[in-house]
Scaffold this active site. Structure first.
Site, PDB file in Angstrom:
ATOM      1  N   GLY A  56       0.841  -1.194   0.000  1.00 22.23           N
ATOM      2  CA  GLY A  56       0.000   0.000   0.000  1.00 22.23           C
ATOM      3  C   GLY A  56       0.873   1.240   0.000  1.00 22.23           C
ATOM      4  N   CYS A  83       5.400  -6.142   1.421  1.00 26.50           N
ATOM      5  CA  CYS A  83       5.769  -4.734   1.341  1.00 26.50           C
ATOM      6  C   CYS A  83       5.155  -3.956   2.517  1.00 26.50           C
ATOM      7  CB  CYS A  83       5.366  -4.172  -0.024  1.00 26.50           C
ATOM      8  SG  CYS A  83       6.182  -2.616  -0.413  1.00 26.50           S
ATOM      9  N   TYR A  84       4.171  -3.090   2.269  1.00 26.18           N
ATOM     10  CA  TYR A  84       3.542  -2.370   3.385  1.00 26.18           C
ATOM     11  C   TYR A  84       3.018  -3.362   4.428  1.00 26.18           C
ATOM     12  CZ  TYR A  84       0.521   0.843   5.994  1.00 26.18           C
ATOM     13  OH  TYR A  84      -0.061   1.583   6.980  1.00 26.18           O
ATOM     14  N   HIS A 170       7.638  -7.968  -4.062  1.00 23.43           N
ATOM     15  CA  HIS A 170       6.275  -8.306  -4.505  1.00 23.43           C
ATOM     16  C   HIS A 170       6.246  -9.659  -5.209  1.00 23.43           C
ATOM     17  CE1 HIS A 170       4.212  -4.522  -3.588  1.00 23.43           C
ATOM     18  NE2 HIS A 170       5.412  -3.997  -3.726  1.00 23.43           N
ATOM     19  N   GLU A 172       3.766 -11.218  -6.195  1.00 25.80           N
ATOM     20  CA  GLU A 172       2.603 -11.350  -7.089  1.00 25.80           C
ATOM     21  C   GLU A 172       2.877 -10.883  -8.509  1.00 25.80           C
ATOM     22  OE1 GLU A 172       3.032  -9.244  -4.671  1.00 25.80           O
ATOM     23  OE2 GLU A 172       2.112  -7.289  -5.004  1.00 25.80           O
ATOM     24  N   SER A 224     -23.986 -10.483 -24.954  1.00 25.71           N
ATOM     25  CA  SER A 224     -23.350  -9.375 -25.672  1.00 25.71           C
ATOM     26  C   SER A 224     -22.403  -9.886 -26.746  1.00 25.71           C
ATOM     27  CB  SER A 224     -22.549  -8.534 -24.678  1.00 25.71           C
ATOM     28  OG  SER A 224     -21.458  -9.295 -24.202  1.00 25.71           O
ATOM     29  N   GLY A 225     -22.081 -11.181 -26.694  1.00 23.04           N
ATOM     30  CA  GLY A 225     -21.047 -11.693 -27.589  1.00 23.04           C
ATOM     31  C   GLY A 225     -19.746 -11.869 -26.839  1.00 23.04           C
ATOM     32  N   GLY A 226     -19.630 -11.271 -25.659  1.00 21.79           N
ATOM     33  CA  GLY A 226     -18.405 -11.373 -24.876  1.00 21.79           C
ATOM     34  C   GLY A 226     -18.389 -12.626 -24.019  1.00 21.79           C
ATOM     35  N   VAL A 227     -17.210 -12.896 -23.446  1.00 22.69           N
ATOM     36  CA  VAL A 227     -17.035 -14.142 -22.706  1.00 22.69           C
ATOM     37  C   VAL A 227     -17.837 -14.133 -21.405  1.00 22.69           C
ATOM     38  CG1 VAL A 227     -14.840 -13.359 -21.700  1.00 22.69           C
ATOM     39  CG2 VAL A 227     -15.338 -15.783 -21.798  1.00 22.69           C
ATOM     40  N   ASP A 228     -17.959 -12.989 -20.736  1.00 24.01           N
ATOM     41  CA  ASP A 228     -18.631 -12.969 -19.431  1.00 24.01           C
ATOM     42  C   ASP A 228     -20.110 -13.354 -19.549  1.00 24.01           C
ATOM     43  OD1 ASP A 228     -16.198 -11.815 -19.030  1.00 24.01           O
ATOM     44  OD2 ASP A 228     -16.967  -9.816 -18.564  1.00 24.01           O
ATOM     45  N   LYS A 370     -11.222 -12.635 -14.704  1.00 26.89           N
ATOM     46  CA  LYS A 370     -11.467 -12.898 -16.136  1.00 26.89           C
ATOM     47  C   LYS A 370     -10.827 -14.220 -16.586  1.00 26.89           C
ATOM     48  CE  LYS A 370     -12.916 -10.789 -20.022  1.00 26.89           C
ATOM     49  NZ  LYS A 370     -14.025  -9.813 -20.094  1.00 26.89           N
TER      50      LYS A 370
END
Ligand code: XMP
Length: 514
Positions: A56, A83-84, A170, A172, A224-228, A370
């Site tokens: 942070g 880190c923080y 980090h 990650e 919508s055509g999207g993956v979600d 995602k």
């Protein structure tokens, strides 16, 4: 999701907090993110098996800085401060944190002094990513130094008996070579979490919980055509069959071939009840003469709701609306004041709908990132062009036709974009670049073709690589590939005589042009 062993990540405002969660989930361990000051009861209700404290921007010794809530240490569970988070742990347990004489930023080698099994991967892959101004100067009682770097004599610390650990770097981010493995080992070996978080397990639980929630009701879903939305609809369809009704609104603002592909995939191949509406003329009429991007977004969003509501009325009684909300949207709406947090654009065209239509919401993906939604889509057997479809903004090509939106200009852009997609696809680059598209600019430039001068529009190509869409870099495409794309666009697309390649990273530029 209570049946999975869970790690809780407390968010102290770092830009990379979500990446911690993604890395842990990649090890098939379930984890959840909470703002650091979430009430203890809410966090402990998840029955965590360990904590990670994120980085942070604050300094622990500043008045008003975020603190370590007492319940974390009182729980006796393993803690990893990053880190923080590490500085916070040191500060809370009687160590000392101070400004380092030199800010440490970027790749740094660390030397492992105490090869605990979960940190051992650092031995063969010592490069880590540092980004800090403060550092731990004095260990809290009971702690030992686990690793050091040129600028951080205490680059990692721990009290193995109490299972309390801190790393200044980090783990990650991808630049910490051993980072993913370290986080995996912390979650599975130190915290003892079983790696049960798999797409198959998720699907089974999601289907059961949708059945439970919906009972005998009917569900509406905007495809919508999207993956979600595709994954959402497929899960709901698997749970309740034809009591799901999908509506697909063709706004006229999609890429070439996409409206047809939606109908082919969902109605013809997957057998879902699908209402497909061509509202192109309505959208174009509403957008006529509009050049301001936020105005375009507002108009498309509003029009979408209008058309959707109208079509929904025709399908009879429905009780629920299924939406493809993902975990990052949930996290960001929980922490609106996070410094540097992404402003949520009017992404979800269906926003506002459930209240207006008095529908209850079903959001089966609200705990997924995602990449997890894609993995679920794959496990559900969705076709690769759906699973791997790149993100596409809700307002569609309206914000990629810079300036006035007309049918002629949309078709020009679609033709250029189709060439870009085709060439990138052939070069195998549609998965290694995260977003690739063409933009039609509202300027005309002079050219020559044959013996005559031309005065036509410019197409800009935008191809980026990114991990989280908050920062991005332009893709270093092969010049021969760029030459081929440019040649084809100028030769095949009437009204375009110049092609440029956007070489600006984000920041300072955004990914979209409008
Ligand atoms: P920017 O342009 O802000 O984009 O760097 C970040 C990501 O968000 C997408 N984007 C949108 N998506 N509605 C959407 O649904 C919008 O109005 C919108 N604007 C940008 C963009 O494509 C990129 O993936």
């Amino acid at each position: 999701m209570l049946m999975h062993d869970t790690i809780v990540i407390l968010d102290y405002g770092s830009q990379t907090t979500q990446l911690i969660a993604r890395r842990i989930r990649e090890s098939q361990v379930y984890c959840e993110l909470f703002p650091w000051d979430t009430p203890a009861g809410q966090v402990m209700a998840r029955r965590p098996r360990g904590f990670v404290l994120s980085g942070g921007p604050a300094s622990v010794y500043e008045p008003g800085a975020p603190t370590l809530p007492a319940y974390v240490l009182e729980s006796g569970l393993p803690v990893l401060g990053i880190c923080y988070g590490m500085q916070l742990l040191a500060h809370a347990l009687g160590g000392r944190v101070a400004r380092s004489p030199q800010r440490e930023y970027g790749p740094t080698p660390v030397e492992l002094l105490h090869p605990l099994p979960w940190l051992a991967p650092l031995q063969s892959q010592p490069q880590v990513w540092m980004s800090h101004g403060d550092r731990v100067e004095q260990l809290p009682p009971g702690f030992v130094v686990l690793a050091r770097s040129p600028n951080s004599p205490i680059a990692a610390m721990g009290d193995p008996e109490r299972r309390l650990y801190g790393v200044q770097f980090h783990p990650e981010v991808v630049h910490t070579s051993a980072g993913r493995e370290i986080l995996r080992r912390f979650a599975t070996e130190v915290c003892g979490c079983a790696p049960t978080w798999t797409p198959a397990a998720f699907i089974e639980e999601a289907v059961a919980s949708i059945r439970d929630q919906v009972g005998e009701g009917r569900v509406l879903c905007a495809l919508s055509g999207g993956v979600d939305s595709a994954v959402t609809a497929t899960l709901v369809h698997r749970a309740i069959g034809n009591r799901l009704i999908c509506i697909f609104v063709n706004t006229g603002l999609m890429r070439r071939g996409e409206p047809e592909a939606v109908v082919r995939t969902f109605r013809d191949r997957l057998g879902m009840p699908l209402v497909a509406v061509d509202a192109t003329e309505e959208f174009l009429a509403a957008l006529e003469g509009v050049t301001d991007p936020e105005e375009k977004r507002r108009i498309v969003g509003e029009k979408f709701i209008r058309v959707f509501e109208r079509e929904a009325e025709r399908v009879g009684r429905v009780d629920f609306l299924a939406q493809g909300t993902l975990y990052p949207d949930v996290i960001e709406s929980a922490a609106p004041d996070r410094p540097g947090a992404r402003r949520i654009k009017t992404h979800h065209n269906v926003g506002g709908l459930p209240e207006r239509m008095r529908l209850r919401l079903i959001e089966p993906l609200r705990y997924l990132f995602k990449d997890e939604a894609r993995a679920v889509g794959e496990a559900l057997g969705l076709p690769p062009e759906v699973v791997w479809r790149q993100p596409f903004p809700g307002p569609g090509l309206a914000v990629r036709v810079v300036g006035a939106v007309t049918w002629e200009r949309l078709e020009r852009l679609r033709a250029a974009d189709a060439i870009l997609q085709e060439e990138l696809g052939q070069a195998g680059l549609l998965r290694t670049t995260q977003q690739a598209f063409a933009v039609l600019l509202p300027v005309r430039t002079v050219g020559v073709m044959g013996d005559s001068r031309t005065y036509e529009e410019v197409v800009a190509l935008r191809v980026v690589t990114t991990e989280d869409f908050m920062t991005a870099d332009w893709a270093r495409l092969d010049p021969d590939l760029l030459a081929r794309i440019s040649n084809r666009i100028v030769n095949e697309v009437a009204g375009v005589n110049r092609v440029v390649y956007d070489i600006t990273p984000k920041p300072p530029a955004t990914i979209e042009w409008e």
